[in-house]
Enzyme design. Structure first.
Site, PDB file in Angstrom:
ATOM      1  N   PRO A  95     -28.114  49.197  21.260  1.00 15.61           N
ATOM      2  CG  PRO A  95     -29.820  50.771  20.976  1.00 15.61           C
ATOM      3  CD  PRO A  95     -29.174  49.600  20.331  1.00 15.61           C
ATOM      4  CD  GLU A 122     -38.707  50.108  16.493  1.00 13.96           C
ATOM      5  OE1 GLU A 122     -38.836  50.414  17.676  1.00 13.96           O
ATOM      6  OE2 GLU A 122     -38.508  50.924  15.571  1.00 13.96           O
ATOM      7  NE  ARG A 160      -5.505  53.722  19.195  1.00 16.94           N
ATOM      8  CZ  ARG A 160      -4.890  53.753  20.371  1.00 16.94           C
ATOM      9  NH1 ARG A 160      -5.222  52.901  21.318  1.00 16.94           N
ATOM     10  NH2 ARG A 160      -3.947  54.636  20.609  1.00 16.94           N
ATOM     11  CG  ASP A 175      -3.647  54.589  24.246  1.00 24.33           C
ATOM     12  OD1 ASP A 175      -2.953  55.516  23.856  1.00 24.33           O
ATOM     13  OD2 ASP A 175      -4.055  53.656  23.528  1.00 24.33           O
TER      14      ASP A 175
END
Ligand code: ADE
Length: 252
Positions: A95, A122, A160, A175
């Site tokens: 994160p 952790e 893709r 896209d």
């Protein structure tokens, strides 16, 4: 982009990848040998007698930390086993990483070897970040229980983009995000459903009018939903004029 892309994943839960890599476009890309997936449980690289891969943090505190040895050994082994001489991108899912975007997907799609490291604890021993990893990526400002889902999101968006992966070669280029704008609205038959009609222009057969309508609606959608995207994009004179029209149409 012609040659094969090798995608290695290091995870303690390799079974999580079966459904995603074994379905749809991602599975077809492997069948067509455009890509090869190798999902490895890095526990098998632990030299500890109980195959331990984590340990208590130096300095105390809660949580466990992933040990460096199994990850370093796994990466070095996978690099040797890959049939490419190109240096791999070694990507740590976390994160705290750089926020993942379509631009990064395009950059990763140019590589021939990607190695994803997915942790569940952790943290990672800092030496992994400092001396092994080339990229640290986050898929958004929220915390997942592990890096696996995030790695799958990235793998999907990269594969893709590889030549031949999508049936229709043009669809990746139009896209949302690739053009810097969100996509225009799509309609299919019937032309009228329960009183809800398809815009007349799309039934007109007039290609230039349809193209202009699409570009303008793409701009309208971006302006309404993601005005931040317009700040990073230089608009053509025509787009600027459409944007003025859109603003006055929307204010009436
Ligand atoms: N691992 C846990 N949360 C994550 C996130 N948001 N992105 C990437 N990896 C993660």
């Amino acid at each position: 982009m012609k040659n094969k892309l090798t995608i290695d994943v290091l995870s303690l839960f390799p079974e999580m990848f079966n459904g995603v890599l074994g379905s749809s476009i991602l599975a077809k890309a492997a069948e067509k040998a455009l890509v090869e997936y190798r999902v490895t449980n890095f526990r098998s690289y632990s030299t500890h007698k109980h195959q331990q891969v984590d340990d208590y943090p130096y300095g105390g505190g809660g949580g466990m930390v992933l040990k460096p040895e199994p990850i370093f050994s796994a990466v070095s082994d996978l690099v040797q086993k890959a049939d490419t001489d190109h240096k791999p991108r070694v990507i740590l899912m976390c994160p705290q990483g750089e926020r993942y975007t379509q631009k990064k997907a395009e950059e990763l799609a140019e590589s021939s070897h990607l190695i994803f490291i997915c942790g569940h604890y952790e943290g990672y021993d800092e030496r992994i970040r400092e001396h092994l990893v080339t990229d640290e990526l986050s898929i958004g400002d929220y915390v997942l229980t592990g890096g696996e889902l995030a790695a799958m999101v990235i793998i999907d968006s990269v594969v893709r983009l590889r030549e031949g992966a999508l049936g229709n070669e043009t669809s990746a280029q139009t896209d949302s995000y690739s053009t810097g704008l969100l996509e225009y609205p799509h309609y299919t038959r019937p032309a009228e459903y329960k009183g809800m009609k398809v815009p007349d222009v799309l039934l007109s057969g007039h290609h230039q009018h349809i193209e202009e309508w699409r570009m303008k609606e793409s701009l309208r959608r971006t302006w309404k939903r993601r005005p931040d995207l317009l700040e990073h994009r230089t608009l053509t004179e025509q787009e600027q004029a459409w944007l003025e029209d859109i603003k006055s149409e929307e204010n009436n």
